[in-house]
Design a protein around this motif. Structure first.
Motif, mmCIF file in Angstrom:
data_model
loop_
_atom_site.group_PDB
_atom_site.id
_atom_site.type_symbol
_atom_site.label_atom_id
_atom_site.label_comp_id
_atom_site.label_asym_id
_atom_site.label_seq_id
_atom_site.Cartn_x
_atom_site.Cartn_y
_atom_site.Cartn_z
ATOM 1 N N ARG A 1 -12.885 45.679 59.430
ATOM 2 C CA ARG A 1 -12.301 45.634 58.053
ATOM 3 C C ARG A 1 -10.831 46.128 58.225
ATOM 4 O O ARG A 1 -10.677 47.177 59.210
ATOM 5 C CB ARG A 1 -13.063 46.542 57.129
ATOM 6 N N PRO A 2 -10.086 45.811 57.410
ATOM 7 C CA PRO A 2 -8.381 46.317 57.427
ATOM 8 C C PRO A 2 -8.450 47.769 57.160
ATOM 9 O O PRO A 2 -8.906 48.402 56.200
ATOM 10 C CB PRO A 2 -7.563 45.203 56.555
ATOM 11 N N GLY A 3 -7.505 48.307 57.636
ATOM 12 C CA GLY A 3 -6.947 49.505 57.377
ATOM 13 C C GLY A 3 -5.997 49.928 56.248
ATOM 14 O O GLY A 3 -5.071 48.732 56.269
ATOM 15 N N ALA A 4 -5.826 50.883 55.623
ATOM 16 C CA ALA A 4 -4.709 50.845 54.300
ATOM 17 C C ALA A 4 -3.352 51.211 55.231
ATOM 18 O O ALA A 4 -2.247 50.724 54.443
ATOM 19 C CB ALA A 4 -5.034 51.915 53.667
ATOM 20 N N GLY A 5 -3.471 51.855 56.472
ATOM 21 C CA GLY A 5 -1.988 51.994 56.994
ATOM 22 C C GLY A 5 -1.333 53.017 56.230
ATOM 23 O O GLY A 5 -2.189 53.781 55.449
ATOM 24 N N PRO A 6 0.078 53.431 55.954
ATOM 25 C CA PRO A 6 0.589 54.183 55.349
ATOM 26 C C PRO A 6 0.180 54.263 53.859
ATOM 27 O O PRO A 6 0.588 55.046 52.999
ATOM 28 C CB PRO A 6 2.025 53.896 55.699
ATOM 29 N N ALA A 7 -0.191 53.045 53.354
ATOM 30 C CA ALA A 7 -0.315 52.732 51.884
ATOM 31 C C ALA A 7 -1.745 53.391 51.415
ATOM 32 O O ALA A 7 -2.331 53.312 50.242
ATOM 33 C CB ALA A 7 -0.616 51.247 51.676
ATOM 34 N N LEU A 8 -2.306 54.121 52.350
ATOM 35 C CA LEU A 8 -3.559 55.072 52.057
ATOM 36 C C LEU A 8 -3.011 55.969 50.614
ATOM 37 O O LEU A 8 -3.979 56.373 50.113
ATOM 38 C CB LEU A 8 -4.002 55.869 53.050
ATOM 39 N N ALA A 9 -1.919 56.257 50.811
ATOM 40 C CA ALA A 9 -1.585 57.216 49.625
ATOM 41 C C ALA A 9 -1.783 56.526 48.131
ATOM 42 O O ALA A 9 -2.174 57.205 47.422
ATOM 43 C CB ALA A 9 0.073 57.431 49.690
ATOM 44 N N VAL A 10 -1.579 55.109 48.104
ATOM 45 C CA VAL A 10 -1.798 54.326 47.314
ATOM 46 C C VAL A 10 -3.296 54.185 46.792
ATOM 47 O O VAL A 10 -3.829 54.597 45.757
ATOM 48 C CB VAL A 10 -1.496 52.888 47.169
ATOM 49 N N SER A 11 -4.211 54.109 47.668
ATOM 50 C CA SER A 11 -5.720 54.093 47.897
ATOM 51 C C SER A 11 -6.155 55.611 47.329
ATOM 52 O O SER A 11 -7.010 55.425 46.465
ATOM 53 C CB SER A 11 -6.284 54.145 49.174
ATOM 54 N N LEU A 12 -5.595 56.604 47.679
ATOM 55 C CA LEU A 12 -6.034 57.908 47.119
ATOM 56 C C LEU A 12 -5.710 57.924 45.648
ATOM 57 O O LEU A 12 -6.295 58.633 44.760
ATOM 58 C CB LEU A 12 -4.986 58.961 47.841
ATOM 59 N N ILE A 13 -4.539 57.484 45.196
ATOM 60 C CA ILE A 13 -4.182 57.597 43.622
ATOM 61 C C ILE A 13 -5.052 56.535 42.917
ATOM 62 O O ILE A 13 -5.730 57.115 41.879
ATOM 63 C CB ILE A 13 -2.792 57.196 43.195
ATOM 64 N N LEU A 14 -5.567 55.334 43.612
ATOM 65 C CA LEU A 14 -6.535 54.583 42.874
ATOM 66 C C LEU A 14 -8.033 55.199 42.642
ATOM 67 O O LEU A 14 -8.701 55.315 41.820
ATOM 68 C CB LEU A 14 -6.899 53.350 43.801
ATOM 69 N N VAL A 15 -8.438 55.855 43.813
ATOM 70 C CA VAL A 15 -9.683 56.552 43.934
ATOM 71 C C VAL A 15 -9.490 57.950 42.774
ATOM 72 O O VAL A 15 -10.486 58.023 42.144
ATOM 73 C CB VAL A 15 -10.219 57.301 45.248
ATOM 74 N N ALA B 1 -5.209 75.839 55.521
ATOM 75 C CA ALA B 1 -4.975 74.520 56.495
ATOM 76 C C ALA B 1 -4.167 73.265 56.165
ATOM 77 O O ALA B 1 -3.490 72.814 57.080
ATOM 78 C CB ALA B 1 -6.440 74.368 57.129
ATOM 79 N N ILE B 2 -4.293 72.912 55.103
ATOM 80 C CA ILE B 2 -3.658 71.493 54.518
ATOM 81 C C ILE B 2 -2.458 71.856 54.469
ATOM 82 O O ILE B 2 -1.460 71.206 54.867
ATOM 83 C CB ILE B 2 -4.335 71.216 53.171
ATOM 84 N N LEU B 3 -2.097 73.092 53.684
ATOM 85 C CA LEU B 3 -0.590 73.191 53.599
ATOM 86 C C LEU B 3 0.331 73.622 54.789
ATOM 87 O O LEU B 3 1.213 73.200 55.019
ATOM 88 C CB LEU B 3 -0.390 74.355 52.572
ATOM 89 N N ILE B 4 -0.476 74.270 55.608
ATOM 90 C CA ILE B 4 0.170 74.685 57.075
ATOM 91 C C ILE B 4 0.710 73.176 57.850
ATOM 92 O O ILE B 4 1.476 72.950 58.518
ATOM 93 C CB ILE B 4 -0.608 75.435 58.033
ATOM 94 N N PHE B 5 -0.520 72.476 57.806
ATOM 95 C CA PHE B 5 -0.178 71.063 58.279
ATOM 96 C C PHE B 5 0.833 70.246 57.696
ATOM 97 O O PHE B 5 1.855 69.633 58.444
ATOM 98 C CB PHE B 5 -1.643 70.166 58.080
ATOM 99 N N ILE B 6 0.928 70.115 56.352
ATOM 100 C CA ILE B 6 2.067 69.488 55.681
ATOM 101 C C ILE B 6 3.468 69.949 56.076
ATOM 102 O O ILE B 6 4.272 69.178 56.593
ATOM 103 C CB ILE B 6 1.768 69.619 54.265
ATOM 104 N N VAL C 1 -2.473 63.194 49.164
ATOM 105 C CA VAL C 1 -1.384 62.057 49.480
ATOM 106 C C VAL C 1 -0.319 62.679 50.555
ATOM 107 O O VAL C 1 0.104 61.838 51.359
ATOM 108 C CB VAL C 1 -0.795 61.761 48.133
ATOM 109 N N ALA C 2 -0.050 63.996 50.360
ATOM 110 C CA ALA C 2 0.941 64.720 51.134
ATOM 111 C C ALA C 2 0.457 64.534 52.559
ATOM 112 O O ALA C 2 1.162 64.464 53.585
ATOM 113 C CB ALA C 2 1.255 66.001 50.950
#
Length: 492
Positions: A59-73, A214-219, A289-290
């Motif tokens: 199945r295809p991946g979203a690529g960088p557009a996963l940000a859009v996937s997250l907003i849809l979810v 952990a999330i903020l440090i990574f970002i 998304v970040a």
């Protein structure tokens, strides 16, 4: 219950539930998709097959557009969360979807949701435990330790397994191996739950704080190393990839409904519940998304296929370059935060799964032994042990993508039933008191059903077959056993 919760308290509760481990684990599969050795209808997403009538090798991946996937979810979860809030406010006790469905829609629907919740919780924790194991392996690697691959990888690998240099370790399919770290963490937490040692509110807050840190440090650490060229093309597989990515990553939002189940304790549920649900989803979506934007900017989106620890592995790749040396320590901090966050998620949802079994047994739908309480520890020990082995054994055998799909389809199906339940009860019992009422009449519940089904269509056909098989097993148990023993049947 005392009505003490306001919008801020509800939002904090929701963030604690939603900020789980999915963002550290399945995000790689959602970005890169899955690619198998052979073309098969079974591995093709339902939507792709219905539209193009062709079989795919994955199945295809979203690529960088996963940000859009997250907003849809997040949008879908917002619609469903409002439906959850109305159902939860209609009965005088707080509880899971099973509990208040039993009180409002009857025994059969309650059984279906309860059976579905077992799959949802089990699939979720199997996914988390596999992700936990991958992070343990990364932690050992940080200290220069490299255990044998056959004891740290699942027995079934749909995409094969490669080492860090890209050399094949195992071909796709079954091989001799078992994911021991995934198996052991589940059994260890099962022992903790049987003995009744539960997290205090303070300890849980610390866990949530570590996850957020952990999330903020990574970002912030990743911003310096982003290569914008990795964002092109933004949506390499179009809407099909965005839909598939949303269907895969949906797992990471499991837990947002904890806001709705607190309806009984709200000062003003009509005002505070929508605020709590929407604020939770907005804050968590911004963070997620970040992470997706930074991760796809750090490394090529295709490089994360089959990776159960994509965030820390991206930091590992960069820390090996001269200009990436500072990320060596960032990687350790993110690793430790992710591990603690996963332990928190595993403990909470493993406890929740055993309590669903306990409730169904108490209602007569499962054998009495599932509701037996340990004489010394005062916990449902049998349910907890069974739930532990049901999760631990598959965690050692299967890959993270397969397990995440089972959790996703189970969750989405439960959301569909809850949304339909709101519509049915509006027609059947329009005068019944509702502490919270979904605005806009049937529009939001209908949209919730439509979008949930759309996300379900992004899952492979094989996942649907497994899900229907699970439902058939459940209905068989109900009609030949449970319905004759339930309290409605007069046995108790």
């Amino acid at each position: 219950m005392r009505k003490t919760l306001g919008p801020w308290s509800l939002t904090a509760l929701g963030i604690g539930a939603v900020i789980g481990s999915g963002i550290f684990t399945v995000i790689g599969t959602a970005i890169s998709g899955e690619q198998f050795d052979t073309t098969s209808i079974l591995n093709t997403p339902v939507a792709d097959y219905l539209i193009h009538h062709t079989a795919l090798a994955g199945r295809p991946g979203a690529g960088p557009a996963l940000a859009v996937s997250l907003i849809l979810v997040a949008f879908v979860c917002g619609l469903t969360g409002l439906c959850y809030a109305e159902l939860a406010s209609m009965i005088p006790i707080a509880g899971s979807a099973y509990t208040y469905t039993y009180a409002t829609l009857g025994e059969l629907i309650a059984w279906i949701i309860g059976w579905d919740l077992i799959l949802e919780y089990a699939g979720s924790n199997m996914t988390v435990s596999v992700g936990f194991a991958a992070h343990v392996v990364d932690l050992l690697d940080w200290f220069g330790l490299h255990p044998s691959a056959k004891w740290i990888s699942p027995a079934y690998l749909p995409e094969g397994l490669q080492d860090f240099a890209g050399h094949d370790i195992y071909k796709a399919g079954w091989h001799f191996g078992f994911n021991i770290p995934a198996f052991l963490i589940v059994l260890l937490l099962t022992v903790v739950l049987v003995r009744g040692i539960r997290e205090t509110a303070e300890a849980n807050n610390i866990m949530v704080g570590l996850k957020l840190t952990a999330i903020l440090i990574f970002i912030f650490a990743a911003l310096e190393f982003i290569h914008p060229t990795n964002w092109h093309p933004f949506a390499p597989n179009g809407f099909s990839g965005i839909l598939a990515g949303g269907s895969i990553i949906f797992f990471t939002y499991i837990g947002f409904d904890s806001v709705s189940t607190a309806a009984e304790e709200c000062k003003c549920p009509q005002r505070d519940l929508p605020i709590g649900i929407i604020a939770t989803l907005v804050i968590c979506t911004v963070l997620y998304v970040a992470v997706a934007v930074c991760l796809t900017g750090l490394v090529p989106w295709q490089s994360m296929a089959g990776d159960a620890a994509p965030v820390v592995n991206a930091l590992k790749k960069l820390s090996l370059t001269p200009d990436g040396h500072p990320l060596h320590w960032v990687r350790l901090v993110v690793l430790l935060g992710a591990l603690m966050g996963m332990i928190s998620s595993l403990l909470v949802y493993q406890l929740g799964q055993s309590r669903v079994w306990f409730s169904m047994s108490r209602d007569g739908l499962l054998p009495d032994v599932f509701s037996k309480v340990h004489r010394r520890y005062r916990t449902p020990a049998f349910s907890t042990w069974v739930a532990g082995f049901v999760v631990a054994i598959p965690s050692g055998l299967f890959d993270i993508g397969t397990l995440a799909d089972l959790s996703n389809i189970g969750t989405l199906f439960a959301f569909v039933l809850v949304s339909i339940g709101v519509i049915v009860l509006r027609l059947r019992e329009p005068e019944r008191h509702r502490g919270f009422r979904v605005p806009g009449g049937p529009v939001i519940p209908v949209l919730s059903v439509v979008f949930c089904l759309l996300l379900m269509a992004g899952l492979p056909i094989i996942t649907w077959i497994r899900f229907f098989g699970w439902l058939i097993i459940g209905l068989t148990i109900y009609f030949f056993y449970s319905r004759h023993r339930s309290e409605f049947a007069g046995v108790k």
